[in-house]
Design a protein around this motif. Structure first.
Motif, PDB file in Angstrom:
ATOM      1  N   ALA A 205       0.692  -1.431  -0.135  1.00 52.43           N
ATOM      2  CA  ALA A 205       0.189   0.046  -0.107  1.00 52.43           C
ATOM      3  C   ALA A 205       0.697   1.361   0.023  1.00 52.43           C
ATOM      4  O   ALA A 205       0.323   2.308  -0.558  1.00 52.43           O
ATOM      5  CB  ALA A 205      -0.918   0.175   1.259  1.00 52.43           C
ATOM      6  N   SER A 206       1.982   1.194   0.796  1.00 47.61           N
ATOM      7  CA  SER A 206       2.815   2.315   0.819  1.00 47.61           C
ATOM      8  C   SER A 206       3.693   2.692  -0.715  1.00 47.61           C
ATOM      9  O   SER A 206       3.724   3.683  -1.129  1.00 47.61           O
ATOM     10  CB  SER A 206       3.976   2.193   1.670  1.00 47.61           C
ATOM     11  N   GLY A 207       3.808   1.512  -1.269  1.00 51.16           N
ATOM     12  CA  GLY A 207       4.474   1.535  -2.635  1.00 51.16           C
ATOM     13  C   GLY A 207       3.622   2.230  -3.449  1.00 51.16           C
ATOM     14  O   GLY A 207       3.933   2.890  -4.377  1.00 51.16           O
ATOM     15  N   ASN A 240       4.450   8.389   3.222  1.00 53.91           N
ATOM     16  CA  ASN A 240       3.077   7.659   3.562  1.00 53.91           C
ATOM     17  C   ASN A 240       2.515   7.749   5.172  1.00 53.91           C
ATOM     18  O   ASN A 240       1.608   7.131   5.349  1.00 53.91           O
ATOM     19  CB  ASN A 240       3.522   6.083   3.556  1.00 53.91           C
ATOM     20  N   ILE A 241       3.398   8.507   5.844  1.00 61.58           N
ATOM     21  CA  ILE A 241       2.942   8.897   7.026  1.00 61.58           C
ATOM     22  C   ILE A 241       1.713   9.774   7.004  1.00 61.58           C
ATOM     23  O   ILE A 241       0.575   9.420   7.685  1.00 61.58           O
ATOM     24  CB  ILE A 241       3.808  10.070   7.655  1.00 61.58           C
ATOM     25  N   TYR A 242       1.268  10.416   5.860  1.00 63.19           N
ATOM     26  CA  TYR A 242       0.117  11.154   5.532  1.00 63.19           C
ATOM     27  C   TYR A 242      -0.888  10.529   4.675  1.00 63.19           C
ATOM     28  O   TYR A 242      -1.831  11.281   4.095  1.00 63.19           O
ATOM     29  CB  TYR A 242       0.580  12.486   4.741  1.00 63.19           C
ATOM     30  N   ARG A 243      -0.851   9.054   4.387  1.00 62.06           N
ATOM     31  CA  ARG A 243      -1.885   8.404   3.838  1.00 62.06           C
ATOM     32  C   ARG A 243      -2.859   8.331   4.470  1.00 62.06           C
ATOM     33  O   ARG A 243      -3.015   7.984   5.795  1.00 62.06           O
ATOM     34  CB  ARG A 243      -1.157   6.925   3.482  1.00 62.06           C
ATOM     35  N   TYR A 361      -0.652  14.395  -7.619  1.00 65.50           N
ATOM     36  CA  TYR A 361      -0.754  13.110  -8.113  1.00 65.50           C
ATOM     37  C   TYR A 361      -0.588  11.847  -6.937  1.00 65.50           C
ATOM     38  O   TYR A 361      -1.125  11.034  -6.887  1.00 65.50           O
ATOM     39  CB  TYR A 361       0.528  12.868  -8.947  1.00 65.50           C
ATOM     40  N   GLN A 362       0.656  12.266  -6.276  1.00 62.21           N
ATOM     41  CA  GLN A 362       0.759  11.243  -4.997  1.00 62.21           C
ATOM     42  C   GLN A 362      -0.529  11.218  -4.049  1.00 62.21           C
ATOM     43  O   GLN A 362      -0.822  10.259  -3.298  1.00 62.21           O
ATOM     44  CB  GLN A 362       2.161  11.567  -4.287  1.00 62.21           C
ATOM     45  N   ALA A 363      -0.693  12.599  -3.790  1.00 61.30           N
ATOM     46  CA  ALA A 363      -1.861  12.880  -2.828  1.00 61.30           C
ATOM     47  C   ALA A 363      -2.979  12.257  -3.022  1.00 61.30           C
ATOM     48  O   ALA A 363      -3.957  11.582  -2.225  1.00 61.30           O
ATOM     49  CB  ALA A 363      -2.002  14.299  -2.579  1.00 61.30           C
ATOM     50  N   ASN A 364      -3.374  12.362  -4.293  1.00 61.70           N
ATOM     51  CA  ASN A 364      -4.800  11.388  -4.883  1.00 61.70           C
ATOM     52  C   ASN A 364      -4.681   9.940  -4.411  1.00 61.70           C
ATOM     53  O   ASN A 364      -5.587   9.380  -4.056  1.00 61.70           O
ATOM     54  CB  ASN A 364      -5.112  11.781  -6.192  1.00 61.70           C
ATOM     55  N   ARG A 365      -3.462   9.474  -4.623  1.00 62.83           N
ATOM     56  CA  ARG A 365      -3.276   7.877  -4.485  1.00 62.83           C
ATOM     57  C   ARG A 365      -3.263   7.723  -2.998  1.00 62.83           C
ATOM     58  O   ARG A 365      -3.707   6.520  -2.271  1.00 62.83           O
ATOM     59  CB  ARG A 365      -1.910   7.514  -5.070  1.00 62.83           C
ATOM     60  N   LEU A 379      -7.322  17.994  -1.719  1.00 59.33           N
ATOM     61  CA  LEU A 379      -5.840  17.408  -2.084  1.00 59.33           C
ATOM     62  C   LEU A 379      -4.645  18.327  -1.781  1.00 59.33           C
ATOM     63  O   LEU A 379      -4.625  19.277  -2.139  1.00 59.33           O
ATOM     64  CB  LEU A 379      -5.947  16.688  -3.408  1.00 59.33           C
ATOM     65  N   CYS A 380      -3.644  17.764  -0.949  1.00 62.57           N
ATOM     66  CA  CYS A 380      -2.391  18.409  -0.829  1.00 62.57           C
ATOM     67  C   CYS A 380      -1.850  18.243  -1.902  1.00 62.57           C
ATOM     68  O   CYS A 380      -1.824  17.330  -2.903  1.00 62.57           O
ATOM     69  CB  CYS A 380      -1.871  17.990   0.409  1.00 62.57           C
ATOM     70  N   HIS A 381      -0.420  18.909  -2.039  1.00 59.53           N
ATOM     71  CA  HIS A 381       0.612  18.810  -3.082  1.00 59.53           C
ATOM     72  C   HIS A 381       1.618  18.282  -2.180  1.00 59.53           C
ATOM     73  O   HIS A 381       1.825  18.504  -1.141  1.00 59.53           O
ATOM     74  CB  HIS A 381       0.986  19.910  -3.756  1.00 59.53           C
TER      75      HIS A 381
END
Length: 423
Positions: A205-207, A240-243, A361-365, A379-381
């Motif tokens: 999930a982190s990957g 991923n701390i912020y997932r 892009y990452q924030a959406n995932r 969503l953040c950047h």
């Protein structure tokens, strides 16, 4: 991952921008839109059936009271049929959403307007140059010879213990390595970055969250028994701390730094570019990560570039900054600036840092969001950068600072090393 709204707002522009990265996105974008239309139709169909089911169910009691048992039984049969239809719709809806998601994670991020067109490193743009160029004799030794001469790094011992690309640092080499790590961490702390000590292995999930997975090139080391991955960079665990986190707007920006060992298979690498410290399977790096409001992220990117430049200036290394063209950018980045240092004995530039803005892009995932003052969730950047990766910094320091008396240690590192010269 691109948002559906990004794609729907202007599909032709999305395809055009993806082409800057060398990605032919028309078929994928058309399919995403078709799946989204199917998803919306299924949801509408389900909502209509739910409304019809509620209407019919509400009439059953009245029909029974009025003694219209046969009509009531027919209504019950209709309710049962509607429920069965809803179950079928739910299955198809879930399959459609999963298919759409699986397709979206294979589409790269859109390059921002500042990204130049181009297909390879030859098309990157030199933004800025600085630092003193070394004045070395023609017979100056490359770092792998210096490492052997002064007993700093044993590459053969690394091959014996593990394999190629896993060097063993020793004596003053190990102390210089540790000095660089501490120097980079201290400088990040001065710049307001909170230090994190993350795990060196992450789950799938982190990957997926930061875009390393799906790993089409097979560059990550996979521990199959536990389905865990060795990190290619501290960016992965720290971001991923912020997932699945919703921050308050007044909690932004979040600035983190982390030292970690990094592990990369570097599949397909060969030749002179991999000699010595030039390309390793395990190496040390200090990473900086920022979580920002969208309107602040490009100012943050400039701050990160200034921070990396300041490190190279304090080390006394010659550097230049490259704005990467579309064809040389990573899958997840919206824009990337590479820092390279001059390797005096090799007479070539070595990449030591990439500083990138991923926009949403990452924030959406990750589902990394913040609640704005208007109570809306946005969503953040996300941004990250190497500050710095050690192997090629070590290579340049050894080569550029060699003298007949020994290798001079930069002044900023001496309080960490405890020595001024390697002799």
């Amino acid at each position: 991952m691109l948002t559906i709204q990004q794609i729907k707002s202007n599909p032709a522009e999305v395809v055009e921008r993806l082409a800057i990265k060398g990605f032919d996105g028309k078929e994928a974008i058309d399919k995403v839109l078709a799946l989204d239309e199917r998803r919306r139709q299924l949801q509408l169909d389900n909502d209509n059936k739910a409304a019809e089911l509620n209407r019919i169910a509400a009439s059953i009691g009245s029909l029974m009271k009025e003694g219209r048992r046969e009509e009531a039984e027919q209504a019950k049969a209709q309710v049962a049929g509607l429920k069965e239809a809803q179950r079928a719709i739910a299955v198809e809806l879930a399959d459609t959403e999963q298919e759409q998601h699986n397709l979206l994670v294979t589409i790269p991020n859109l390059p921002c307007a500042m990204v130049p067109a181009g297909t390879s490193a030859a098309d990157n743009v030199v933004e800025k140059t600085g630092g003193p160029m070394p004045d070395l004799p023609e017979d100056a030794l490359p770092h792998w010879d210096l490492a052997k001469k002064y007993n700093l790094i044993d590459f053969d011992l690394g091959v014996k213990i593990t394999g190629a690309g896993f060097p063993v640092y020793m004596g003053k080499g190990a102390r210089l390595q540790r000095a660089l790590i501490q120097f980079f961490l201290d400088e990040a702390n001065k710049a307001g970055y909170l230090e994190i000590e993350p795990p060196y292995v992450v789950n799938a999930a982190s990957g997926y969250g930061t875009g390393q997975l799906p790993d089409k090139e097979g560059q990550m080391y996979h521990c199959e028994l536990d389905d865990l991955y060795l990190i290619p960079t501290a960016e992965v665990p720290v971001t991923n701390i912020y997932r699945d986190v919703i921050l308050r707007e007044d909690e932004l920006p979040r600035k983190n730094c982390a030292y970690s060992a990094c592990f990369r298979r570097e599949a397909g690498s060969y030749g002179k570019d991999v000699r010595g410290l030039n390309r390793l399977h395990q190496f040390d790096k200090v990473e900086i990560v920022r979580i920002e409001r969208p309107e602040d992220s490009y100012a943050a990117l400039e701050e990160m570039k200034d921070h990396v430049q300041s490190l190279l200036d304090k080390l006394g290394l010659p550097w230049h900054i490259l704005r990467l063209c579309g064809g040389d950018m990573s899958f997840t980045s919206a824009i990337t600036f590479d820092f390279e240092v001059w390797s005096g004995a090799q007479k070539r530039w070595l990449e030591v840092s990439s500083v990138s803005n991923f926009e949403t892009y990452q924030a959406n995932r990750l589902k990394c969001r913040y609640r704005a003052a208007d109570k809306k969730t946005k969503l953040c950047h996300t941004l990250n950068g190497s500050a710095l990766a050690l192997p090629r910094i070590m290579a340049a320091l050894l080569e550029n600072n060699q003298t007949p008396e020994g290798i001079i240690v930069p002044e900023c590192l001496r309080r960490y090393t405890g020595f001024d010269i390697i002799d």
